[in-house]
Design a protein around this motif. Structure first.
Motif, PDB file in Angstrom:
ATOM      1  N   HIS A  12       1.035  -0.987   0.475  1.00 53.56           N
ATOM      2  CA  HIS A  12       0.253  -0.241   0.054  1.00 53.56           C
ATOM      3  C   HIS A  12       0.879   1.502  -0.016  1.00 53.56           C
ATOM      4  CE1 HIS A  12      -2.789   3.300   1.771  1.00 53.56           C
ATOM      5  NE2 HIS A  12      -3.830   2.116   1.114  1.00 53.56           N
ATOM      6  N   PHE A  58       0.931   7.135  -6.670  1.00 54.63           N
ATOM      7  CA  PHE A  58      -0.605   7.910  -6.983  1.00 54.63           C
ATOM      8  C   PHE A  58       0.142   8.974  -6.220  1.00 54.63           C
ATOM      9  CE2 PHE A  58      -4.768   5.294  -7.440  1.00 54.63           C
ATOM     10  CZ  PHE A  58      -4.336   4.260  -7.170  1.00 54.63           C
ATOM     11  N   ASP A  59       0.228   9.550  -4.974  1.00 50.84           N
ATOM     12  CA  ASP A  59       0.516  10.491  -4.689  1.00 50.84           C
ATOM     13  C   ASP A  59       1.153  11.217  -5.315  1.00 50.84           C
ATOM     14  OD1 ASP A  59      -1.174  10.967  -2.568  1.00 50.84           O
ATOM     15  OD2 ASP A  59       0.060  10.042  -0.888  1.00 50.84           O
ATOM     16  N   ILE A  65       2.166   1.838  -3.573  1.00 49.54           N
ATOM     17  CA  ILE A  65       1.151   2.303  -4.478  1.00 49.54           C
ATOM     18  C   ILE A  65       0.775   3.689  -4.412  1.00 49.54           C
ATOM     19  CG2 ILE A  65      -0.938   1.519  -4.935  1.00 49.54           C
ATOM     20  CD1 ILE A  65      -0.035  -1.281  -5.430  1.00 49.54           C
ATOM     21  N   LYS A  66       0.476   4.473  -2.774  1.00 45.93           N
ATOM     22  CA  LYS A  66       0.351   5.128  -2.366  1.00 45.93           C
ATOM     23  C   LYS A  66       0.629   5.910  -2.712  1.00 45.93           C
ATOM     24  CE  LYS A  66      -2.437   7.939  -0.101  1.00 45.93           C
ATOM     25  NZ  LYS A  66      -3.293   9.200  -0.885  1.00 45.93           N
ATOM     26  N   ASP A  86      -0.502  12.533  -8.873  1.00 43.92           N
ATOM     27  CA  ASP A  86      -1.774  13.983  -7.849  1.00 43.92           C
ATOM     28  C   ASP A  86      -0.356  14.686  -7.680  1.00 43.92           C
ATOM     29  OD1 ASP A  86      -3.863  12.603  -9.047  1.00 43.92           O
ATOM     30  OD2 ASP A  86      -4.769  11.947  -6.431  1.00 43.92           O
ATOM     31  N   ASN A  87       0.618  15.401  -7.676  1.00 43.72           N
ATOM     32  CA  ASN A  87       1.218  15.723  -6.832  1.00 43.72           C
ATOM     33  C   ASN A  87       0.613  16.547  -5.549  1.00 43.72           C
ATOM     34  OD1 ASN A  87       4.050  18.086  -7.380  1.00 43.72           O
ATOM     35  ND2 ASN A  87       1.465  19.715  -7.947  1.00 43.72           N
ATOM     36  N   LEU A  88       0.667  15.436  -5.125  1.00 46.63           N
ATOM     37  CA  LEU A  88       0.109  15.836  -3.782  1.00 46.63           C
ATOM     38  C   LEU A  88       1.264  15.787  -2.630  1.00 46.63           C
ATOM     39  CD1 LEU A  88      -2.894  16.448  -1.633  1.00 46.63           C
ATOM     40  CD2 LEU A  88      -2.746  13.627  -1.679  1.00 46.63           C
ATOM     41  N   LEU A 109      -8.753   0.640  -9.299  1.00 51.83           N
ATOM     42  CA  LEU A 109      -9.548   0.937  -8.694  1.00 51.83           C
ATOM     43  C   LEU A 109     -10.076  -0.145  -8.328  1.00 51.83           C
ATOM     44  CD1 LEU A 109     -11.058   4.507  -9.277  1.00 51.83           C
ATOM     45  CD2 LEU A 109      -9.352   4.474  -7.356  1.00 51.83           C
ATOM     46  N   LEU A 150      -3.743   4.677 -13.185  1.00 50.42           N
ATOM     47  CA  LEU A 150      -4.420   4.479 -11.973  1.00 50.42           C
ATOM     48  C   LEU A 150      -6.162   4.224 -12.092  1.00 50.42           C
ATOM     49  CD1 LEU A 150      -2.810   7.845 -10.782  1.00 50.42           C
ATOM     50  CD2 LEU A 150      -1.943   5.161 -10.488  1.00 50.42           C
ATOM     51  N   MET A 151      -6.579   4.309 -12.892  1.00 55.03           N
ATOM     52  CA  MET A 151      -7.875   3.840 -12.816  1.00 55.03           C
ATOM     53  C   MET A 151      -8.408   2.606 -12.546  1.00 55.03           C
ATOM     54  SD  MET A 151     -10.805   6.230 -12.797  1.00 55.03           S
ATOM     55  CE  MET A 151     -10.697   7.915 -12.990  1.00 55.03           C
TER      56      MET A 151
END
Lengths: 344, 344
Positions: free
Chosen positions: B161, B168-169, B164-165, B172-174, B201, B197-198
């Protein structure tokens, strides 16, 4: 009958449907349960939508067997193209009397379409969370919206989880809680009807319902308003998390969006924004830090809420997709609840 | 036939069963799938256990219709008293030929019973994670073990996790990734057979399987061993997370457990420990910091692995519960793979 356009707002907990006349007048509104197809499955999703729209037809005095001209749906979980096409195909097949044409967009885009045709940033925080920048030229940049397993930072689910995780970690001596945990402990035991941490396991796994779990956030908001420091802390953290979504898309914001009277318009959607006072300090802090570190043209921002359901924006987009233009009075659809100008 | 005692080790991905003679000799061993009742449900759990034990009887040349004297089960997810009682009641009713008596303990306690009758700290990191201190007087203190929704820090699920997170981040530029994400991206696309990424889900929601999701950890271990910095980073973080579980129970460790030849004995259970070299720096750092901040009597620790399935400890405890004592050669059951003495 004269042309009628349908719109749906589908959330992780509640949903709404609206019927609109060609002049943009609302003919009827109805409510329904969660229609996020990732959460409830395709069947429950389309049943729920059909039920709401058919009830709205009856409420508006229309013949339920006559399809509306178009049905535009603004759905949480409405991102993935293949999944959306399946929803539309299934609706067409199962409910031929529902609508002549179908259009699905995300909850974020539907909300933006309700508020403006010029763009801005939408930050959703309801059961889940999501952020979308829509530039004046229509281009979009997203951040978040991956659901509770991979994101949802700053959402009601996330706030509930953070408070409960803080309690678990304190009990385990794994992480020291920044504040007394007693309010959260009691609220959790009461809301979930459990007497210990073990009792929470079914709520996290076997009988887990995101919407029910997220609903605990309301109890935390009550605690925060009543002065509980840990409740206040989790909302401050949520404010930071939501602001970080805005910071994530800042580099892609078109120059023109900064220069309006409101500064950068941020449309705030979802029930968590009702606790704005609890989130304010964390939210403002993260945006101020970002502004200080290289966004000199970012001088002001304003937070807006919708005065209408984003089912209205959904109806507008559905109509547009079917070749019709619904006139919406945007200024009547939004409300500015906070503005901040950075110190020079 | 002479007295035969059964034991089961039930994990989040694999399970094992063992039959032991009154002299402590292993008569037969069998394997099976996940038997964590929180993950697969009560029916699959008890079917899986019955199937493994019955196959073991046949393998040992025993009559499958003759119940063993006792069945001691060391189960991941075997914490909650009411749930355990239900498992036992259901087994008794559905499979009367399985065993004369039943006993269920947690995976941690079953592992400790296999390694020692003196106690120590067990740190499990397989599909999920968990930590349990067993003092020489038999008292227990736990940390973690709440599953992937509320813990599992440092487990294969958590490592998968986190990687993968991070991806994702970064997308997202998060949150900026501390290292290049390309290896993780490619490994994720390959392992989950997705192109974006989709596509992830469904793997996170509709078709989520904890054991399959956690299995991605193996690919990350390969990447880490091959030199990928992000893979190495997530394992270093896992090492820190697992060590924090030990720090959490340190205040409750009985003085005598520090003073043996091995220092504090830490029994490491689960497949993630195979990647010890990747976790070592993070793990050692957290324990050194804790030692430096107030545990002056904590001078040394040793990490041990089991050379036998903790089904053996389960069998021992099941036999004890039924009034029999199985002699186990503990020294033959464990292996010391790391020792560290702190600088004075």
């Amino acid at each position: 009958m004269s042309a009628v356009y349908g719109g749906v707002e589908g959330g992780g907990t509640h949903s709404k449907a609206v019927l609109v006349s060609a002049e943009g007048h609302i003919l009827a509104e109805t409510d329904g349960p969660c229609t996020n197809h990732w959460l409830v499955g395709v069947d429950n999703c389309i049943n729920g939508i059909n039920d709401m729209v058919q009830r709205a037809k009856i409420k508006a005095g229309l013949d339920p067997d006559t399809p509306v001209c178009s049905l535009g749906m603004s759905l949480s979980g409405g991102e993935q193209k293949a999944a959306i096409q399946k929803l539309i195909d299934d609706m067409r097949e199962r409910y031929p009397k529902l609508s002549q044409s179908y259009f699905i967009t995300t909850d974020a885009i539907g909300a933006m379409a309700t508020a403006s045709d010029y763009g801005g940033i939408v930050v959703i925080s309801g059961t889940g969370s999501n952020c979308k920048l829509v530039n004046p030229d229509g281009t979009q940049v997203g951040c978040g919206g991956w659901g509770h397993m991979m994101g949802d930072e700053g959402s009601a689910y996330w706030i509930s989880h953070l408070a409960i995780k803080t309690f678990f970690d304190a009990r385990d001596n794994l992480v020291t809680s920044p504040h007394d945990i007693n309010y959260v402990k009691k609220a959790m035991e009461e809301y979930f009807q459990v007497s210990d941490l073990m009792g929470m396991l079914p709520h996290l796994y076997r009988i887990f319902q995101k919407s029910h779990f997220a609903g605990f956030c309301r109890k935390l908001a009550e605690g925060g308003s009543a002065g509980d420091a840990l409740c206040q802390h989790v909302f401050t953290e949520a404010g930071k998390a939501l602001a970080r979504h805005i910071v994530a898309v800042l580099p892609k914001v078109h120059q023109d969006l900064f220069s309006g009277e409101l500064g950068l318009p941020v449309l705030c959607v979802g029930s968590v924004w009702r606790s704005w006072e609890l989130m304010k300090s964390g939210f403002a802090q993260v945006l101020s830090e970002a502004q200080a570190h290289g966004y000199s043209h970012f001088q002001k921002y304003s937070l807006l809420t919708l005065r209408q359901s984003s089912a209205l924006g959904g109806a507008k987009m559905g109509a547009k997709n079917a070749g019709a233009s619904l006139p919406l009075d945007y200024s009547a659809n939004v409300n500015v609840f906070f503005s901040h100008t950075f110190n020079q």
